[in-house]
Design a protein around this motif. Structure first.
Motif, mmCIF file in Angstrom:
data_model
loop_
_atom_site.group_PDB
_atom_site.id
_atom_site.type_symbol
_atom_site.label_atom_id
_atom_site.label_comp_id
_atom_site.label_asym_id
_atom_site.label_seq_id
_atom_site.Cartn_x
_atom_site.Cartn_y
_atom_site.Cartn_z
ATOM 1 N N UNK A 184 -10.388 1.107 -4.449
ATOM 2 C CA UNK A 184 -9.180 1.110 -3.611
ATOM 3 C C UNK A 184 -8.242 2.225 -4.062
ATOM 4 N N UNK A 185 -8.008 2.346 -5.373
ATOM 5 C CA UNK A 185 -7.122 3.385 -5.882
ATOM 6 C C UNK A 185 -7.678 4.773 -5.604
ATOM 7 N N UNK A 223 -16.417 -7.714 -9.745
ATOM 8 C CA UNK A 223 -16.117 -7.368 -8.357
ATOM 9 C C UNK A 223 -14.653 -6.958 -8.194
ATOM 10 N N UNK A 224 -13.781 -7.670 -8.895
ATOM 11 C CA UNK A 224 -12.353 -7.334 -8.831
ATOM 12 C C UNK A 224 -12.111 -5.938 -9.393
ATOM 13 N N UNK A 239 0.837 -1.208 0.000
ATOM 14 C CA UNK A 239 0.000 0.000 0.000
ATOM 15 C C UNK A 239 0.869 1.255 0.000
ATOM 16 N N UNK A 240 1.984 1.223 0.746
ATOM 17 C CA UNK A 240 2.908 2.362 0.756
ATOM 18 C C UNK A 240 3.489 2.592 -0.638
ATOM 19 N N UNK A 271 -1.297 -2.642 -11.206
ATOM 20 C CA UNK A 271 -0.755 -4.007 -11.175
ATOM 21 C C UNK A 271 -0.555 -4.488 -9.739
ATOM 22 N N UNK A 272 -0.089 -3.593 -8.866
ATOM 23 C CA UNK A 272 0.129 -3.981 -7.468
ATOM 24 C C UNK A 272 -1.194 -4.346 -6.796
ATOM 25 N N UNK A 273 -2.200 -3.499 -6.981
ATOM 26 C CA UNK A 273 -3.498 -3.769 -6.349
ATOM 27 C C UNK A 273 -4.115 -5.033 -6.926
ATOM 28 N N UNK A 274 -3.987 -5.228 -8.247
ATOM 29 C CA UNK A 274 -4.542 -6.441 -8.868
ATOM 30 C C UNK A 274 -3.868 -7.695 -8.308
ATOM 31 N N UNK A 275 -2.564 -7.626 -8.112
ATOM 32 C CA UNK A 275 -1.859 -8.773 -7.534
ATOM 33 C C UNK A 275 -2.305 -9.025 -6.097
#
Length: 647
Positions: free
Chosen positions: A570-571, A562-563, A485-486, A518-522
């Motif tokens: 989130x973003x 949903x994803x 998240x950071x 990409x980070x959030x998707x992972x």
């Protein structure tokens, strides 16, 4: 002694087949020229070698008139006459002359015809030698093609394509992979002392697969094994076995293993083995590429054909172990897999020590600092950084390579080449300054974010108009949710700063948003860090060394919706948080932008100084002190110039 000389001669002609052909052809010509007639008189001279004078065609006519001729033989090109005293003379005939026959008839001299065409000479020089020359040239070209391309049209042999060598690389030259070196040391011991293992009944691994990311030194480690064992080293790329014709690769595999067995103990090294070793199931029920499959089958057969104690070891390297055929990885073939991973901090320091021996380094060079800046880089990257630092020092006409050259080389490796010719106008410069200041401030005030090393608004690489260099405080092999998240917050800091301080966003945040997504998707689809999919894995990573995710979707459209909804929300939430944080630290952003406009580059220590001063309520004091120091420096420079002019 004779055997030695013969061997040297054979080697000489083996290396110079064209010279051998020329010598042989010249000898043939000389021999046949020596037995071929020059005229025909030497070949068919009857009895006497006595010749008291030189005769001409008109002399034959005069001798006939004088009654001195016993017999005359007339051909198309020559006339041969036998005198009554037994002497035989031969002269050239005058073309289209009929008076000789009239004279012979008048003086009743017997005459007849001879065939002066030499059929043997015609056969030899007209047919045999040209055919021989053509055949010799064809054989020479065919042999050259066989050595260079594996036979005529590239079919059949690896001779010339694959040659053995004895590398001078040792284990001391391979740094940063101590565990990998320990794994292959017993291979060296076996090649040096095979009887020790054979007497115990032990079976040495036939094949060792070196697995790891690109640039980690797999090929170098293989050479070090051969160098330590002092045995022939046959190195070949997997793509060298693939040709247009079916069967070429299989033939080359056979030839490679035959060569290795003849020079045993030896090592065969196949780089990028995934070029021929891909799983045969990948081609579907109808199979894959026929040529590749035949080559793979031959490789499997050759490795099975090894005697368990035969001193030939097969080393192979790949960064895609997941695509290899299971038959290739089973025990008895590639018995062992050795991970050659990217070096840790200690390993990077050792690698830098190896490469820095080749350059003249200054006393101020701090290898540990360079190693901290290069977390995540492979050995090839570090070697390139050392070389790049030496090049930079050379351009500046320095006598030694200093720390600043290494720092610049690291920045080149990470961010790209500095584009001094690409000057930004004031508008773009302002946008980039706020953008990079946003990244830097969020990175410094966010817990568990990577700290800032340098902030620059000098364009680098192909598209970067500025950059913020972050470096971890230590090597990290795992990342917690808060750290991810950071990272997302830091990436969003640039776009948020543009919106907060300029009131309008630009195209500069495209790559930042892509990486954040990409980070959030992972986090959702791979790591189970959210409630959207729970512990269910939605995507699989295809290669731990090259990155990437499987594209085949194995979940419903509803789950996908949903994803997507979660990632978007989130973003947006993190973006709001980042904007609020930047508004809180707006005086720091403005101070950084001012510094960047003046200097274009500021260190991370300056960023931390401004943030700390703001939190302690003395930001204006720090800014004023910096301005006073700058004014004092300007005055000193002016004084120095004046003193110089007065001198």
């Amino acid at each position: 002694m004779d055997k030695k000389n013969n061997k040297n001669n054979n080697n000489f002609f083996d290396k110079n087949p064209l010279l051998l052909f020329i010598v042989f052809a010249v000898l043939i010509v000389i021999v046949f020229r020596s037995i071929a007639p020059n005229g025909i008189n030497e070949l068919n001279n009857l009895t006497s070698n006595k010749q008291v004078q030189v005769y001409t065609y008109s002399d034959i006519k005069n001798l006939a008139k004088e009654g001195k001729l016993a017999y005359v033989a007339i051909g198309q090109k020559i006339v041969r006459a036998k005198l009554k005293d037994g002497e035989v003379i031969t002269v050239q005939k005058v073309p289209n002359d009929s008076t000789l026959v009239e004279i012979l008839d008048k003086y009743k001299v017997p005459y007849g015809a001879i065939n002066d065409n030499n059929w043997l000479s015609e056969l030899i020089f007209g047919w045999i030698i040209p055919i021989f020359i053509f055949f010799a040239i064809w054989m020479f070209l065919a042999s050259r093609m066989q050595k260079g391309m594996g036979g005529v049209l590239g079919i059949g042999s690896a001779k010339g394509l694959i040659k053995s060598e004895k590398p001078d690389v040792k284990f001391d030259d391979v740094a940063g992979n101590d565990e990998a070196k320990e794994e292959v040391k017993e291979i060296v011991d076996f090649l040096k002392n095979p009887d020790r293992y054979i007497d115990l009944g032990a079976k040495i691994p036939k094949g060792v697969l070196l697995v790891g990311p690109p640039g980690t030194g797999k090929t170098l480690l293989a050479k070090a094994v051969a160098g330590e064992a002092d045995v022939p080293f046959f190195a070949v790329s997997g793509s060298s076995f693939i040709e247009m014709f079916v069967g070429v690769g299989a033939a080359r595999v056979r030839d490679l293993f035959n060569q290795a067995k003849k020079e045993a103990p030896s090592i065969i090294f196949i780089d990028e083995i995934d070029a021929i070793g891909k799983s045969r199931a990948a081609g579907g029920p109808m199979g894959g590429n026929d040529e590749r499959e035949q080559t793979l089958n031959q490789l499997l057969a050759e490795m099975d054909g090894f005697d368990s104690n035969e001193p030939v070891i097969v080393l192979a390297a790949t960064n895609r172990p997941e695509v290899l055929d299971p038959a290739l990885l089973r025990p008895g073939r590639f018995d062992r897999q050795v991970l050659v991973d990217k070096p840790d901090f200690k390993g990077r320091v050792e690698i830098l020590k190896v490469h820095i021996k080749k350059i003249k380094a200054g006393k101020d060079v701090d290898l540990e600092e360079i190693a901290r800046m290069t977390a995540g880089l492979a050995g090839a990257d570090l070697a390139n950084i050392v070389n790049e630092a030496a090049l930079l020092a050379g351009r500046k006409n320095k006598k030694e390579v200093n720390q600043e050259d290494f720092v610049e080389a690291v920045e080149r490796q990470i961010a790209g080449l500095e584009k001094k010719s690409r000057r930004l106008n004031d508008k773009d410069k302002k946008i980039v300054a706020y953008h990079e200041s946003g990244h830097a401030v969020i990175a410094e005030v966010t817990e568990k974010a990577r700290k800032v090393k340098k902030v620059s608004i000098v364009p680098r690489g192909l598209a970067a108009l500025g950059y913020t260099l972050n470096m971890p405080e230590e090597d990290k092999y795992l990342m917690q949710k808060s750290e991810l998240i950071a990272e997302v917050d830091t990436l969003l800091g640039g776009r948020a700063a543009e919106e907060v301080f300029l009131g309008e966003i630009s195209t500069g945040a495209g790559n930042d948003l892509e990486r954040a997504t990409d980070i959030v998707r992972a986090m959702v689809s791979m790591y189970g860090m959210t409630d959207v999919a729970g512990l269910m894995v939605l995507e699989k990573q295809t290669n731990r060394f090259l990155g990437g995710f499987a594209q085949q979707r194995e979940y419903s459209e509803k789950t996908q919706e949903e994803v997507d909804k979660f990632i978007k929300e989130f973003l947006e939430n993190r973006y709001k948080h980042v904007k609020e944080t930047l508004k809180k630290y707006s005086p720091v952003i403005e101070a950084m932008v001012k510094d960047l406009f003046e200097k274009e580059v500021i260190d991370g220590s300056r960023v931390r100084e401004l943030i700390k001063a703001y939190e302690e309520g003395r930001l204006e004091e720090v800014i004023n002190n910096s301005s006073n120091e700058k004014n004092n420096e300007a005055k000193e420079e002016n004084n120095d110039e004046k003193n110089g002019n007065n001198s």
